[in-house]
Design an enzyme around this catalytic site. Structure first.
Site, PDB file in Angstrom:
ATOM      1  N   SER A   1      87.522  89.309  -4.989  1.00 61.81           N
ATOM      2  CA  SER A   1      87.735  90.400  -5.947  1.00 61.81           C
ATOM      3  C   SER A   1      88.016  91.701  -5.221  1.00 61.81           C
ATOM      4  O   SER A   1      87.555  91.905  -4.091  1.00 61.81           O
ATOM      5  CB  SER A   1      86.458  90.546  -6.784  1.00 61.81           C
ATOM      6  OG  SER A   1      86.422  91.787  -7.430  1.00 61.81           O
TER       7      SER A   1
ATOM      8  N   TYR B   1      77.648  92.576  -6.147  1.00 57.50           N
ATOM      9  CA  TYR B   1      78.689  91.586  -6.402  1.00 57.50           C
ATOM     10  C   TYR B   1      79.791  91.681  -5.347  1.00 57.50           C
ATOM     11  O   TYR B   1      80.190  90.676  -4.744  1.00 57.50           O
ATOM     12  CB  TYR B   1      79.261  91.818  -7.798  1.00 57.50           C
ATOM     13  CG  TYR B   1      80.451  90.965  -8.155  1.00 57.50           C
ATOM     14  CD1 TYR B   1      80.285  89.644  -8.547  1.00 57.50           C
ATOM     15  CD2 TYR B   1      81.743  91.493  -8.137  1.00 57.50           C
ATOM     16  CE1 TYR B   1      81.387  88.866  -8.900  1.00 57.50           C
ATOM     17  CE2 TYR B   1      82.836  90.720  -8.481  1.00 57.50           C
ATOM     18  CZ  TYR B   1      82.657  89.409  -8.862  1.00 57.50           C
ATOM     19  OH  TYR B   1      83.735  88.635  -9.200  1.00 57.50           O
TER      20      TYR B   1
ATOM     21  N   LYS C   1      80.850  88.894  -2.502  1.00 52.76           N
ATOM     22  CA  LYS C   1      82.213  88.376  -2.359  1.00 52.76           C
ATOM     23  C   LYS C   1      82.704  88.608  -0.923  1.00 52.76           C
ATOM     24  O   LYS C   1      83.360  87.744  -0.335  1.00 52.76           O
ATOM     25  CB  LYS C   1      83.154  89.046  -3.355  1.00 52.76           C
ATOM     26  CG  LYS C   1      82.968  88.581  -4.810  1.00 52.76           C
ATOM     27  CD  LYS C   1      83.420  87.146  -5.003  1.00 52.76           C
ATOM     28  CE  LYS C   1      83.314  86.683  -6.449  1.00 52.76           C
ATOM     29  NZ  LYS C   1      83.582  85.226  -6.594  1.00 52.76           N
TER      30      LYS C   1
END
Lengths: 320, 320
Positions: A115, A139, A143
């Site tokens: 992402s 998050y 990633k």
């Protein structure tokens, strides 16, 4: 959401690059919806890949290609630190170790949905491929760690990894959700259904988008890349559209008419405005373009792909 | 090696920035050598911080500052994948979670010794602070993951982290070791002791260096930084000297004379030459300089610091 759309696409294509698809296994923590009837063999299982032993069972069938889309999403990774690290980091590690553990020359392609959350402000106006990953969420951190693991296991020859950093997906199908980024989709989807949507930021906010259809195209293209073209840099920022909210609204007007635009209600939200200010708004995804990844050319195209894929080509009565 | 030198420095200073040091705990997997007699309270323990429960015991005393230097080094992390990830990644995570677990407003400064191994070729001629971390070793991967964890736990307010990416340390004291980078130190140290050293690469190879003394200075300075000056980017590339092997040899000549230089034997090694080609050779460590980190001004200064710190200021008879 992307997993299901990817499954539909693969089943419909019946092939991936040069190779025919013999078998498709869908694994999710929730029961996967059945795909439309297809000619290829499909099985589906409910399983949490972050639990010990699950990844080994998934890999035991020696799939040629693995798409790793499983993730605790950004809001939950922020509120539940342990779950985020368990699923997004440990889950990834368990999957890669399951591949490594099989040994015996097994070397699948592993496509990892990363992402643009791996990036965090401050940014140059346009972010180049070689910009540092300094995430501002757990998050994004998870990633970025997944990317590093994938690249290391690839370099060591256990697998052929490709990580693709997806833009913010817009227009997301389904109901409005609580994600801070949800409004980017809400202000298009809701009016197209004849419903009101809330816009919490100013119209000059700029962000980086691709449609679900484009994202599925990136996943498929990543799986069919010749690994040798990647070298040791297997984490790629995907193409997207850098568009302001004003430009989003203009595209909605073009496709759905003034009646649709009138359904957007301005309700400024300082918390969301502050969060959005730390998000990237424009990339120069040169390597991905060189490698043949292609996204949309205009935001109107993104709006139309939503109408085609989710509304059977028709907008709500009285619009369009 | 750095841990011991850091311990000596802290014990000798008796303070860290503005604050006096009340107590110093040394933890290592090997029995730490006793420090020279000092005025402050020192204890030493043999423990492996990557084993469950150890980090909790280390943190239970609520140290104000934690220096995390523990690592499986690059050669071993490459040959023993599991040990490298266990110590360099899980060990880091256990330490950070021990800090987080204490809660109750406890928020120590954590200084993490990272490395320029987080970078991997291809590079621009000079690597800027915002360049992507694309390591080409498992060791570099593990250090990059450690940086991401440290930054995320800092952002969430559990601790104040600073990761410093150390240059290749030169001149390393002790015996020649098997590390591929060992020759950078060997060709200086061995001749200063009157012993022969092997040079496996050509003299135009350029690399990025700091002395052990400078590295200890970076660790101390990192611990005394005002955390607010760092913002969310707490991983810093340290200053160093970009020097060719020819310039190293010239500095040896300046300090140790022609007799020392004659002890270097050329023995080209293709494997080492190839590895070295993937290593960074020059940085623009602008942020670290702005934050007051200072390294050496010349390679001769590095050679002299070795003679001062390890040879009591004297080189072998017949040299210098």
């Amino acid at each position: 959401m992307l997993g299901r759309k990817l499954g539909e696409r693969l089943a419909a294509d019946g092939r991936l690059g040069e190779a025919g698809i013999a078998h498709l296994s869908l694994i999710d923590v929730a029961p996967p919806l059945p795909l439309s009837p297809v000619a290829i063999e499909v099985d589906a299982a409910v399983a949490d890949i972050s639990l010990p032993g699950v990844a080994e069972r998934v890999i035991a069938g020696r799939p040629d290609v693995v798409f790793q889309l499983a993730a605790v999403v950004s809001g939950e990774a922020e509120t539940d630190l342990e779950k985020g690290y368990r699923v997004n980091v440990e889950g990834m590690r368990l999957l890669l170790d399951a591949v490594r553990g099989l040994g015996d020359g097994y070397r699948p392609t592993v496509v990892f949905a990363s992402s643009i959350a791996v990036f965090g402000a401050p940014f140059p106006e346009t972010i180049p491929d070689q910009f540092a990953t300094t995430p501002l969420t757990s998050y994004g951190t998870q990633k970025a760690i997944g990317e590093l693991l994938l690249a290391d296991y690839s370099r060591r020859g256990f697998l052929d990894g490709v990580a693709i950093r997806l833009p913010t997906i817009c227009v997301r199908p389904g109901n409005p959700n609580a994600a801070a980024s949800g409004f980017f989709s809400n202000i298009i989807r809701e009016p197209l259904h004849g419903r009101e949507a809330v816009l919490p930021v100013s119209e000059d906010v700029r962000h980086w988008f691709a449609s679900p259809r484009a994202a599925v195209g990136y996943l498929v293209h990543a799986a069919s890349l010749d690994r040798r073209t990647l070298g040791n840099r297997c984490c790629l920022t995907m193409p997207g559209l850098s568009v302001t909210v004003a430009e989003q609204i203009e595209a909605l007007r073009e496709v759905g008419g003034e009646a649709a635009v009138r359904l957007i209600r301005r309700e400024p939200d300082e918390r969301i405005t502050r969060m959005v200010a730390g998000w990237p708004s424009r990339f120069d995804p040169r390597r991905a373009l060189e490698l043949g990844f292609r996204g949309e050319a205009s935001f109107a195209e993104i709006v139309r792909s939503y109408i085609d894929d989710e509304l059977g080509g028709r907008v709500a009565a009285g619009l369009g």
